[in-house]
Design an enzyme around this catalytic site. Sequence first.
Site, mmCIF file in Angstrom:
data_model
loop_
_atom_site.group_PDB
_atom_site.id
_atom_site.type_symbol
_atom_site.label_atom_id
_atom_site.label_comp_id
_atom_site.label_asym_id
_atom_site.label_seq_id
_atom_site.Cartn_x
_atom_site.Cartn_y
_atom_site.Cartn_z
ATOM 1 N N TYR A 1 -31.198 -2.213 34.885
ATOM 2 C CA TYR A 1 -29.775 -2.497 34.540
ATOM 3 C C TYR A 1 -28.680 -1.189 34.301
ATOM 4 O O TYR A 1 -29.224 -0.111 34.457
ATOM 5 C CB TYR A 1 -29.433 -3.626 33.429
ATOM 6 C CG TYR A 1 -30.309 -4.923 33.804
ATOM 7 C CD1 TYR A 1 -29.681 -5.584 34.930
ATOM 8 C CD2 TYR A 1 -31.361 -5.166 33.433
ATOM 9 C CE1 TYR A 1 -30.525 -6.955 35.381
ATOM 10 C CE2 TYR A 1 -31.933 -6.211 33.851
ATOM 11 C CZ TYR A 1 -31.689 -7.166 34.850
ATOM 12 O OH TYR A 1 -32.364 -8.242 35.173
ATOM 13 N N THR B 1 -34.541 -14.119 29.571
ATOM 14 C CA THR B 1 -33.499 -14.666 30.250
ATOM 15 C C THR B 1 -33.884 -16.194 30.712
ATOM 16 O O THR B 1 -34.844 -16.243 31.419
ATOM 17 C CB THR B 1 -32.767 -13.971 31.592
ATOM 18 O OG1 THR B 1 -32.235 -12.793 30.979
ATOM 19 C CG2 THR B 1 -31.870 -14.808 32.206
HETATM 20 C C1 LIG Z 1 -38.295 -15.351 32.379
HETATM 21 C C2 LIG Z 1 -38.302 -14.104 31.934
HETATM 22 C C3 LIG Z 1 -36.985 -13.797 31.637
HETATM 23 C C4 LIG Z 1 -36.976 -12.441 31.032
HETATM 24 N N1 LIG Z 1 -35.688 -11.787 30.923
HETATM 25 C C5 LIG Z 1 -35.523 -10.554 30.251
HETATM 26 C C6 LIG Z 1 -34.223 -10.342 29.840
HETATM 27 O O1 LIG Z 1 -33.484 -10.966 29.495
HETATM 28 N N2 LIG Z 1 -34.338 -8.904 29.130
HETATM 29 C C7 LIG Z 1 -35.443 -8.194 29.344
HETATM 30 O O2 LIG Z 1 -35.286 -7.003 28.700
HETATM 31 N N3 LIG Z 1 -36.491 -8.513 29.666
HETATM 32 C C8 LIG Z 1 -36.704 -9.821 30.314
HETATM 33 N N4 LIG Z 1 -37.930 -10.097 30.877
HETATM 34 C C9 LIG Z 1 -39.085 -9.425 30.766
HETATM 35 C C10 LIG Z 1 -39.981 -9.637 29.392
HETATM 36 O O3 LIG Z 1 -39.162 -9.223 28.378
HETATM 37 C C11 LIG Z 1 -41.043 -8.866 29.278
HETATM 38 O O4 LIG Z 1 -40.959 -7.589 29.292
HETATM 39 C C12 LIG Z 1 -42.063 -9.165 30.494
HETATM 40 O O5 LIG Z 1 -42.338 -10.706 30.779
HETATM 41 C C13 LIG Z 1 -43.480 -8.650 30.286
HETATM 42 O O6 LIG Z 1 -44.002 -9.092 29.092
HETATM 43 P P1 LIG Z 1 -45.055 -10.367 29.024
HETATM 44 O O7 LIG Z 1 -46.264 -9.683 29.921
HETATM 45 O O8 LIG Z 1 -45.680 -10.394 27.502
HETATM 46 O O9 LIG Z 1 -44.529 -11.352 29.426
HETATM 47 C C14 LIG Z 1 -37.989 -11.418 31.250
HETATM 48 C C15 LIG Z 1 -39.249 -12.035 31.690
HETATM 49 C C16 LIG Z 1 -39.257 -13.027 32.161
HETATM 50 C C17 LIG Z 1 -40.928 -13.934 32.237
#
Ligand SMILES: Cc1cc2nc3c(=O)[nH]c(=O)nc-3n(C[C@H](O)[C@H](O)[C@H](O)COP(=O)(O)O)c2cc1C
Length: 399
Positions: A210, A53
């Site tokens: 959610y 997001t």
């Molecule tokens: C800015 C931001 C927005 C996110 N928005 C969503 C989202 O819209 N839907 C979702 O399932 N996870 C969302 N997440 C979680 C990420 O998809 C992911 O699970 C999380 O960042 C861990 O992965 P990473 O360590 O590779 O960043 C968001 C994470 C961040 C940092």
Amino acid sequence: MAEPLSVPCRLRTKGSDLSLARGCTMGDMNTLFDPCQVGAWTLRNRVVMAPQTRNRAPGAVPTEAMARYYRQRASAGLIVTEATAISHQGQGYADVPGLYTPEQVQAWRQVTDAVHAEGGRIVNQLWHVGRVSHTSLQPDGGAPVAPSAIRAQTKTVLIRDGVPTFVDTSEPRALQMHELPGIVDDYRRAALAAIDAGFDGVEIHAANGYLLDQFLKTGSNHRSDAYGGGIEQRASLLLEVVAAVADAIGAPRTGIRLSPVTPANDVHDAQPQALFEHVVRRLAAWDLAYLHVIEGATGGERELPERPFDYAACRAAWRAAGGRGAWMVNNGYDLPLAQAAVEQGADLVAFGRPFIANPDLVARLQRGGPFNTPDRKTFYGGGEAGYLDYPTLSDGDTA
Ligand SMILES: Cc1cc2nc3c(=O)[nH]c(=O)nc-3n(C[C@H](O)[C@H](O)[C@H](O)COP(=O)(O)O)c2cc1C
């Protein structure tokens, strides 16, 4: 119509999970950069952009800047969009996009066209926030909806005086039984709208506290009707949504995201292992494109001593029940961890924050780096800074 599926092949892994899966190539050992047949799609690598997001869709309508943002990241094997509201009631944050009006469908086309022009693949993450919302975002200023009238101890983002501001979520009301078919239908319609908008498919967001996750878990679901109580009842809404979406657009165009033990948005379950093994066994009834599993606390610790979970056992339960789609892992992956995960049988690895800061993440992973650092201050809301201006290797960037 779904594209023809490739012949299933046997996963070659170092681990013990040698069950049938489509998400693989016929090599001795898969790597992160091998192509992969996933559901209806042939992906050019196994690096997935996780849904994120960014609160840059004023009026819930996607923008031209969003098209540029996703285009920059189209070398991912698959992009999962930022969570996208399936209805006005499903909205929980300021300036997040929707997929429930003709204007939104039309506006998403610029995004899907941009990604496809680069040879990429993109699915839309279908979202109903449930209780993680605020009255100011709801139709007629009403209370957000939930399985039970239990307020989440968490925040949402509103724009106040032009500035993204974290505020407490509002007190929710419990959904009545007769309202649930309408919500299932909203998912179905949003899935059809996604295909109309040019997406390759959808990811059902059943993670991160959610609506669907709220129904699954004991902390947020205290219902005593057919949608509460035992594991089977708590899983009912999710399974009805999967059935409706898969029926509408085809299971091979449908993925699903789960987060068995994340504390995100104040959810917890008394028996997550039993709950999620039940869920994945039931999901095996459909020929879904993939299961996307967040390991540990979303964006935090991968191992939670107070919430242990055996992901390999969960995957084995899915395979044993006939689940043939791709197994996608996420949370805190870097290159060595991702390579090890693929060697141990994960078909796809989703990267979140690394994709925010590295539009050309695939090329950087292939070279072993360097990697830009994401700027948290620009994650939620704002303009092009921290959104469109991260440099690529071809810009001469050496981070
Ligand atoms: C800015 C931001 C927005 C996110 N928005 C969503 C989202 O819209 N839907 C979702 O399932 N996870 C969302 N997440 C979680 C990420 O998809 C992911 O699970 C999380 O960042 C861990 O992965 P990473 O360590 O590779 O960043 C968001 C994470 C961040 C940092």
